[in-house]
Scaffold this active site. Structure first.
Site, short mmCIF file in Angstrom:
data_model
loop_
_atom_site.label_atom_id
_atom_site.label_comp_id
_atom_site.label_asym_id
_atom_site.label_seq_id
_atom_site.Cartn_x
_atom_site.Cartn_y
_atom_site.Cartn_z
CB CYS A 112 -0.86 -0.33 1.23
SG CYS A 112 -1.86 -1.73 1.29
CG HIS A 252 -3.62 2.94 2.53
ND1 HIS A 252 -4.15 2.53 1.53
CD2 HIS A 252 -3.56 1.98 3.27
CE1 HIS A 252 -4.31 1.31 1.46
NE2 HIS A 252 -3.98 0.83 2.75
CG ASN A 282 -6.79 -1.55 1.65
OD1 ASN A 282 -5.98 -1.17 0.42
ND2 ASN A 282 -6.05 -1.86 2.53
N1 ACO Z 1 -18.09 -11.25 8.20
C1 ACO Z 1 -18.70 -11.62 9.44
N2 ACO Z 1 -17.99 -11.91 10.59
C2 ACO Z 1 -16.53 -12.27 10.22
C3 ACO Z 1 -16.11 -11.52 9.12
C4 ACO Z 1 -16.52 -11.16 7.99
N3 ACO Z 1 -16.31 -10.90 6.73
N4 ACO Z 1 -14.55 -11.67 9.11
C5 ACO Z 1 -14.42 -12.11 10.62
N5 ACO Z 1 -15.59 -12.28 11.15
C6 ACO Z 1 -15.62 -12.81 12.60
C7 ACO Z 1 -14.62 -13.56 13.04
O1 ACO Z 1 -14.51 -14.93 12.69
C8 ACO Z 1 -14.89 -13.36 14.67
O2 ACO Z 1 -15.78 -14.16 15.01
P1 ACO Z 1 -15.45 -15.09 16.40
O3 ACO Z 1 -15.74 -13.90 17.32
O4 ACO Z 1 -16.45 -15.91 16.24
O5 ACO Z 1 -14.12 -15.78 16.34
C9 ACO Z 1 -15.46 -11.94 14.67
O6 ACO Z 1 -15.92 -11.85 13.46
C10 ACO Z 1 -14.33 -11.03 14.89
O7 ACO Z 1 -13.22 -11.13 14.33
P2 ACO Z 1 -12.02 -10.08 14.41
O8 ACO Z 1 -11.04 -10.58 13.32
O9 ACO Z 1 -11.68 -9.98 15.69
O10 ACO Z 1 -12.60 -8.71 13.88
P3 ACO Z 1 -12.19 -7.20 13.97
O11 ACO Z 1 -13.12 -6.53 14.81
O12 ACO Z 1 -10.75 -7.23 14.30
O13 ACO Z 1 -12.10 -6.83 12.58
C11 ACO Z 1 -11.10 -6.50 10.57
C12 ACO Z 1 -11.82 -7.62 11.42
C13 ACO Z 1 -11.99 -5.57 9.96
C14 ACO Z 1 -10.20 -7.17 9.52
C15 ACO Z 1 -9.91 -5.68 11.47
O14 ACO Z 1 -9.14 -6.42 12.41
C16 ACO Z 1 -9.14 -4.82 10.78
O15 ACO Z 1 -9.60 -3.70 10.14
N6 ACO Z 1 -7.61 -4.78 10.72
C17 ACO Z 1 -6.97 -4.08 9.53
C18 ACO Z 1 -6.67 -4.90 8.41
C19 ACO Z 1 -6.62 -4.16 7.01
O16 ACO Z 1 -7.20 -3.07 7.09
N7 ACO Z 1 -5.82 -4.51 6.35
C20 ACO Z 1 -5.50 -4.03 4.98
C21 ACO Z 1 -4.15 -4.29 4.57
S1 ACO Z 1 -3.12 -3.30 5.70
C22 ACO Z 1 -3.70 -1.80 5.26
O17 ACO Z 1 -3.89 -1.52 4.12
C23 ACO Z 1 -3.35 -0.61 6.35
#
Ligand code: ACO
Length: 325
Positions: A112, A252, A282
């Protein structure tokens, strides 16, 4: 003498994939995706929309705005991690598409952060060899590099390309002010994508699950917010520029929760921030230049305004840049 942006452009695939569409692919729902990420739609490439083709379309717009022909380009740099071939580079394909016969061309693999790293290098070239005209592009078709069974990742990303033509200005006050870029390869496991399988068994990677994005979302979230905060603060201090003097912040477009956390920590007002993550998701290296082009075309800044860019991505790579438009 300063390095200025002479023109910007962007290009997005025609196909829109909504959160509702994703409900038919993985176990997810619109409310979950929107509340966790702020994303509603993303674009998905189709026929004629390979990474280099989107990049070339964005570049044509940028060249037109700059009033330059492709033959006048000296260098083409593409930030990408999703070109359709490992070799030649995406930049060489862009050169071919544009007919930029006088340019040399290469890619930057910085996820990114690819566009802001590229802009930094272009600035250095232009400062040392004044007449250079450099096309810097961020372009991705990450839809081809996602595990569509993994709801943790496939909901986040989209395809697109953004481009900027950089050249010199004799006006000393204008142009790229400075940048503050960093990397930390020790954290690679948190966000990575393997190469295709090796034909040399001794060089095969034991846990090569496939050539798609693998991510520890929560960890990435924490590092992304902290790293972008540090690079913005460091850059403002380095250039002795106050937060108040920034006209527009173009971060970003990772996801809305990362961005609101970042703004909270910086104490930066949301009204002065450009967002389009709800529409495109993204788009990795393409995200900053697409947003820059849209903000430019919407007239959100004018000559003399200070623009702040920042990014964070796989590597980890991250950084921030300041431009006086
Ligand atoms: N739909 C429904 N439920 C989901 C999904 C989905 N798409 N994805 C995960 N879940 C569930 C998980 O399985 C988990 O369930 P559980 O509690 O039964 O185990 C629950 O939701 C919580 O999962 P987490 O991974 O803890 O959710 P979180 O609140 O952390 O959100 C997310 C996930 C959105 C990916 C977050 O961690 C995030 O924004 N991370 C940054 C990732 C990112 O932006 N990466 C891009 C590349 S780097 C960059 O560009 C900066």
């Amino acid at each position: 003498m300063g390095t200025v942006i002479l023109g910007t452009g962007s290009s997005l695939p025609k196909r829109i994939m909504t959160n509702k569409d994703l409900e038919g692919i993985v176990d997810t729902d619109d409310a979950w995706i929107y509340s966790r990420t702020g994303i509603k739609n993303r674009r998905i490439g189709g026929a004629g929309e390979q990474t280099h083709q989107l990049a070339a379309a964005a570049s044509r717009e940028a060249l037109q705005m700059a009033g330059l022909s492709a033959e006048e380009l000296d260098i083409i740099v593409v930030g990408t991690i999703s070109s359709h071939m490992l070799m030649p580079s995406c930049a060489c394909f862009v050169q071919k598409e544009l007919g930029a016969v006088n340019a040399f061309a290469y890619d930057i693999n910085a996820a990114c952060s690819g566009f802001i790293y590229g802009m930094d290098m272009a600035d250095k070239y232009i400062r040392s060899e004044h007449r250079k005209k450099i096309l810097v592009i961020g372009a991705e078709t990450l839809s081809s590099r996602l595990n569509w069974d993994d709801r943790n990742t496939c909901i986040l990303f989209g395809d697109g390309a953004g481009a900027a033509v950089l050249g010199h200005s004799d006006d000393n006050g204008r142009g790229v002010i400075g940048s503050n870029h960093r990397s930390d390869g020790s954290l690679w496991k948190l966000l990575h994508m393997h190469a295709p399988p090796s034909y040399n068994p001794d060089l095969e990677v034991p846990d090569n699950s496939g050539s798609y994005i693998v991510m520890e979302g929560r960890e990435v979230f924490k590092y992304a917010v902290k790293a972008m905060e540090d690079s913005v603060r460091g850059l403002l201090q380095q250039e002795n520029i106050s937060m108040d003097s920034i006209k527009l912040f173009i971060p970003h477009q990772a996801n809305m929760r990362i961005l609101t956390n970042l703004l909270d920590r910086l104490g930066f007002p949301e009204e002065k921030v450009f967002f389009n993550v709800s529409e495109y998701g993204n788009t990795s290296a393409a995200s900053v230049p697409i947003a820059l082009d849209e903000a430019n075309r919407q007239g959100l800044f004018t000559e003399g305004d200070i623009i702040l860019l920042c990014a964070f991505g796989g590597g980890f790579t991250w950084g921030a840049s300041l431009i006086k438009w």
